[in-house]
Write an enzyme that holds these catalytic residues in place. Structure first.
Site, PDB file in Angstrom:
ATOM      1  N   CYS A 412       0.805  -1.219   0.000  1.00  0.00           N
ATOM      2  CA  CYS A 412       0.000   0.000   0.000  1.00  0.00           C
ATOM      3  C   CYS A 412       0.838   1.268   0.000  1.00  0.00           C
ATOM      4  CB  CYS A 412      -0.964  -0.012   1.167  1.00  0.00           C
ATOM      5  SG  CYS A 412      -0.150  -0.259   2.750  1.00  0.00           S
ATOM      6  N   HIS A 456      -2.498   0.460   6.796  1.00  0.00           N
ATOM      7  CA  HIS A 456      -2.773   0.728   5.402  1.00  0.00           C
ATOM      8  C   HIS A 456      -2.448   2.187   5.111  1.00  0.00           C
ATOM      9  CE1 HIS A 456      -4.380  -0.205   1.556  1.00  0.00           C
ATOM     10  NE2 HIS A 456      -5.395   0.652   1.629  1.00  0.00           N
ATOM     11  N   ASP A 472      -8.159   4.895  -3.135  1.00  0.00           N
ATOM     12  CA  ASP A 472      -7.245   3.857  -2.625  1.00  0.00           C
ATOM     13  C   ASP A 472      -6.623   3.123  -3.802  1.00  0.00           C
ATOM     14  OD1 ASP A 472      -5.856   1.943  -1.347  1.00  0.00           O
ATOM     15  OD2 ASP A 472      -7.518   1.200  -0.116  1.00  0.00           O
TER      16      ASP A 472
END
Lengths: 653, 321
Positions: A412, A456, A472
């Site tokens: 991420c 994250h 995202d």
């Protein structure tokens, strides 16, 4: 040395007990202590035992003083201080080790057992887990038993010592519980436990440098637990907002001061229904407070929302805290960025990651709008050869370039970083949000566990008329990561979050039960602060519980318990009634100057006293017969009076 | 001498029977020489309604003591010589068919006496032994389905020769428990033995002995003995002794609650025999070896050679409260 005589081996019976108690109490410290201290302790223990075994002399005073000095200097040089939990427990351990070397008699062993109790208690300054309590109880039990073994007659069977030790712990337990419940809790204690700053807990850091680290997701430790009031949001909606990173130096993302700028709470416009929940956050030693995106209200004092809508406390969180919060999963941030702010959020160092910047400009030019450009970038991640992995190759000095064009592997952080740079280079304000995504429901405790492995990073871009909008990029690469959690997204995820990937459902259930127990322990035992205490007091029927009331109740309860326990003890160890006759007879025995043997009856003693004491036989006979009558016969005031006058006659002689 | 004066001035009621007891003790002392302690114990055993086991070599006056006891206390006396062919019927009796009446008639056995001497009880088979032991426990016997009560008082003095090993059936622990006391007489000292040798024939002396008590008086004495005062410290002492027998590493099986009761009953009777105002520690110590010795199971590795030594060790390791 002539005066160095060997030990007589008299401690051989009790020394192993003392040693066992000491080892038991040092054990919880071992993982924090320097190796040389644990080794020194074990060495001294073994040495002392061998001395007793072989009847060797104890080390001389000079040697002991030298050792003590050396160890003290050792602690000082290891920690460069002698205050704090670490050096304190190190000194205690050293003290126990060196005290062993001068343990000659029973008294010294008592001192050792005192040190052992101190050591056990000081281990609580380090960690207070659920299993600490049984260990603590076991340690106290063992120390008590050792105490009995050291003090009692050697012929007592071990089983009895254990039984008595256990009973002592049981007698003490109600007192401890009463004090724990009733002792008035203070919101901010005057005393502060000096925490070791060196022992870092795993968690999110203040900055993000993709390519430098690759091990964050591997920690299975709990970050926080959340309990939802009613409906639980979907996995893909559970973005736990933490801190926002805004500054990029070509390699590392950092945040600016969260308190600079205007209060921005009112800039959030909620849509739909809120989600209410409670979070129990493990200590992070940072200021960030986590809540579902977007937090609307929270019950945590001195916690504010920063200009990037991140929650932060004035002080680092070094204790487990618990708070209620409410969030809107759908919202708009009607922020009208100034031109300066727009350019500030789009800042990229010009000399770094030039290929990425060029690509961004090129792609933006071919896109119709900002939104189309974002879609294009996400499609690029989704359709081209980009992989999600927790073990990406290291990146060099221009990490985004390396990642986007060469390695194409990352997690991420890499995607969030690259995405933000792509946006900024195209002139779109963008920032990185660090937090947690997802979380696992614990069916046993009914709460959600969010682990460090759920950490994250995602992005927010500013779009005209919409405000800050969450994107995202990881979801574009590995949708599974967002849909089903981190362990589902990794093909080689075995061993990650072992409770989850273990095939046995039983093991999973066990982990969950353990977690639920820990949650309750945290909530009710460790989290038993002023609020919980107030709630509990009101629940048991005390209205308006103040510290005065609680203190008085505490004194009353403790007094009542003491009376009850002493009553129990008195019943158990009913001492033989030493009545007047016994006292008088004892006086006579003392005056006679002959020791009364165990099991010697007054008649037998009288025979001995007649020949060995200075008193006339008639007087001795008179005392003996009146004593027997007065003490063992039915109540007889005449015999008592005669005994008194006879003993008085003894004193006159 | 004071005792006699009591007898003379107060010849009636309780004190009369009390004096009879002293007289009995004195008389027994003239027949069995130098064994005053054992005589006191035997009397205490009788007063505590217990049975007596005398364990000693032959010729030390076991039979003499039993006979003298019966004689002095005015009890009907029978002796049963236990042999390996003794049958239960030889003890309790049999039913005999009478031709003239056409009915069975019960012929009571020797057990229907107030004092029985069961000589060499370990020579008989367990079956015969148990017939006697059952009578001792139940104070009644069952013959042909009829339960017949034994006389009251009923007192068994059993003897056993510890040296005999071959062809004997030693009493098991559970049956030893039926005896309140186990005594050893031991050899007389030289002075007493000399007197025994040159003195009058003991058997003839026994003939001349007058009974000083009646069965009724004996029952009254038994009642009084049970009522002797027992102070709290003495109860503590008994408990401490019992606890010590259970915890001592030298003893495998300590005293049971029944053993503790036996100890108390015997001590009370002993205190009564000794004219104590209550049970004294000396009473406990005096009866301890006799009442506890056969109830304890010494540990295999113990260094104490006899039960008496073991009991003395227990006494020496418990403080008197």
């Amino acid at each position: 040395m002539a005066r160095a005589r060997g030990t007589d081996g008299s401690l051989l019976g009790s020394l192993p007990w003392t040693l066992a108690a000491c080892v038991f109490s040092v054990a919880p410290h071992v993982q924090f202590l320097p190796v040389w201290i644990s080794t020194a302790f074990l060495f001294c223990g073994a040495w002392r035992y061998l001395i007793e075994r072989r009847r060797r002399p104890l080390p001389s005073t000079w040697l002991r003083i030298l050792l003590a000095l050396a160890c003290f200097l050792g602690v000082l040089s290891t920690y460069s201080t002698i205050s704090g939990v670490g050096p304190g427990s190190a000194l205690l351990t050293i003290m126990a080790a060196l005290k062993l070397l001068e343990t000659r008699a029973r008294r010294d062993q008592f001192v050792l057992l005192f040190i052992a109790i101190f050591l056990v208690m000081s281990s609580l300054l380090r960690e207070q887990y659920l299993w600490s309590l049984p260990y603590l109880l076991a340690a106290v039990f063992l120390i008590m038993t050792a105490w009995l073994r050291v003090s009692a007659v050697a012929t007592q069977p071990t089983r009895r010592s254990f039984a008595t030790g256990g009973r002592l712990v049981l007698y003490a337990a109600p007192l401890a519980i009463a004090m724990w419940i009733l002792f008035p809790r203070i919101a901010t204690p005057f005393w502060a436990v000096p925490m070791d700053t060196g022992t870092a807990t795993s968690g999110l850091s203040d900055s993000m440098s993709p390519g430098d680290i690759s091990s964050l997701s591997l920690s299975n430790a709990v970050a926080f637990r959340a309990t939802f009031e009613d409906n639980i949001p979907e996995q893909r909606d559970r973005y736990w907002r933490g801190l926002v990173l805004t500054i990029f130096n070509g390699r590392t993302w950092t945040s600016n001061d969260p308190f600079a700028g205007p209060r921005v709470h009112e800039q959030v416009a909620p849509i739909g229904d809120p989600v209410a929940y409670q979070i129990t956050l493990e200590p992070t030693r940072q200021q960030w407070v986590f809540a579902l995106d977007m937090p609307w209200s929270w019950t945590l004092p001195r916690t504010f929302m920063g200009p990037q809508q991140q929650l932060a406390r004035a002080r680092p969180i070094d204790q487990r805290i618990s708070y209620d919060a409410m969030s809107y999963l759908n919202y708009r941030t009607d922020v009208d960025l100034t031109d300066y702010a727009r350019s500030w959020y789009a800042r990229v160092p010009e000399q770094s990651n030039t290929r990425t910047q060029a690509l961004a400009r090129e792609m933006r030019a071919s896109a119709a709008s900002d939104a189309a450009y974002i879609q294009a970038v996400l499609s690029k991640f989704h359709e081209e050869e980009y992989f999600y992995t927790l073990g990406p190759p290291p990146l060099g000095s221009n990490p985004v370039d390396r990642f986007l064009f060469d390695t194409r592997r990352g997690f991420c952080e890499h995607y969030a970083s690259a995405f933000a740079i792509l946006m900024r280079a195209a002139g779109i304000p963008a920032r990185v949000v660090l937090g947690y995504q997802g979380g696992e429901m614990n069916p046993v405790g009914g709460h959600m566990i969010v682990r460090q492995s759920d950490a994250h990073a995602w992005n927010e871009v500013w779009l005209d008329g919409i405000g800050w909008y969450r994107v995202d990029p990881t979801a574009a690469v590995a949708p599974d990561r967002i849909e089903s959690g981190v362990s589902g997204s990794l093909l080689d995820g075995a061993g990650l979050a072992w409770g989850l990937s273990a095939s046995a459902a039983f093991l999973h259930r066990l982990t969950m039960t353990w977690d639920a127990m820990n949650a309750k322990w945290n909530e009710w035992v460790l989290g038993y602060g002023p609020e919980n205490q107030k709630r509990f007091m009101e629940w048991i029927g005390m209205d308006d519980p103040g510290w005065r009331k609680m203190m008085l109740t505490l004194i009353a309860v403790v007094a009542a318990l003491l009376v009850m326990i002493s009553g129990l003890l008195a019943l158990r160890y009913r001492s033989p009634k030493t009545d007047r006759a016994a006292i008088l007879y004892k006086r006579f025995v003392n005056k006679a100057g002959i020791e009364l043997r165990t099991g010697e009856t007054p008649v037998v003693f009288a025979r001995r006293a007649a020949s060995e004491s200075p008193f006339p036989a008639e007087l001795i006979d008179e005392i003996t017969s009146t004593y027997l009558n007065a003490r063992y016969g039915p109540a007889d005031p005449i015999a008592m009076r005669r005994l008194e006058s006879a003993v008085a006659a003894v004193h006159r002689q | 001498m004071q005792r006699r004066s009591t007898l003379e001035t107060l010849p009636i009621g309780k004190d009369a029977t009390r004096a009879a007891l002293d007289k009995a003790r004195e008389t027994l002392g003239t027949i069995i020489l130098g064994k005053d302690g054992q005589i006191a114990l035997a009397l205490a055993c009788l007063l505590a309604r217990g049975h007596l086991l005398i364990e000693d070599l032959p010729g030390l006056g076991k039979t003499m003591l039993a006979q003298a006891l019966a004689r002095v206390l005015g009890l009907s006396f029978r002796r049963i010589q236990f042999t390996s062919d003794l049958l239960p019927a030889d003890i309790v009796g049999v039913s005999v068919f009478r031709q003239e009446t056409g009915q069975f008639e019960f012929q009571p056995g020797p057990v229907f006496s107030q004092l029985i001497l069961a000589d060499e009880v370990n020579r008989a088979t367990p079956k015969a032994q148990s017939a006697l032991l059952e009578a001792m426990e139940e104070y009644q016997v069952s013959v042909d389905g009829n339960t017949r009560l034994l006389p009251d008082p009923f007192f068994v003095v059993a003897t056993q020769n510890p040296a005999d090993q071959i062809g004997t059936f030693p009493l098991p622990e559970s049956q030893l428990d039926r005896f309140l006391m186990r005594l050893e007489l031991g050899y007389p000292n030289e002075e007493n033995e000399r007197e025994l040798i040159i003195g009058e024939d003991r058997r003839a002396m026994l003939e001349d002995v007058e009974s000083v008590a009646t069965p009724e008086a004996l029952q009254a004495l038994q009642k009084s003995a049970a009522n002797v005062h027992m102070s709290d410290p003495l109860v503590d002492y008994v408990q401490a002794l019992v606890r010590q027998t259970r915890e001592s590493p030298d003893i495998d099986i300590g005293l049971s609650p029944r053993g503790a009761l036996a100890l108390v009953a015997a001590a009370k009777a002993h205190a009564f025999v000794e004219h104590h105002s209550g049970v004294y520690p000396d009473d406990i110590q005096a009866v301890f070896a006799a009442t506890a010795g056969h109830r304890l199971k010494p540990a295999g590795n113990t260094t104490y050679r006899s039960a008496a030594e073991l009991c003395q060790h227990v006494l020496d390791s418990v403080a008197i409260p």
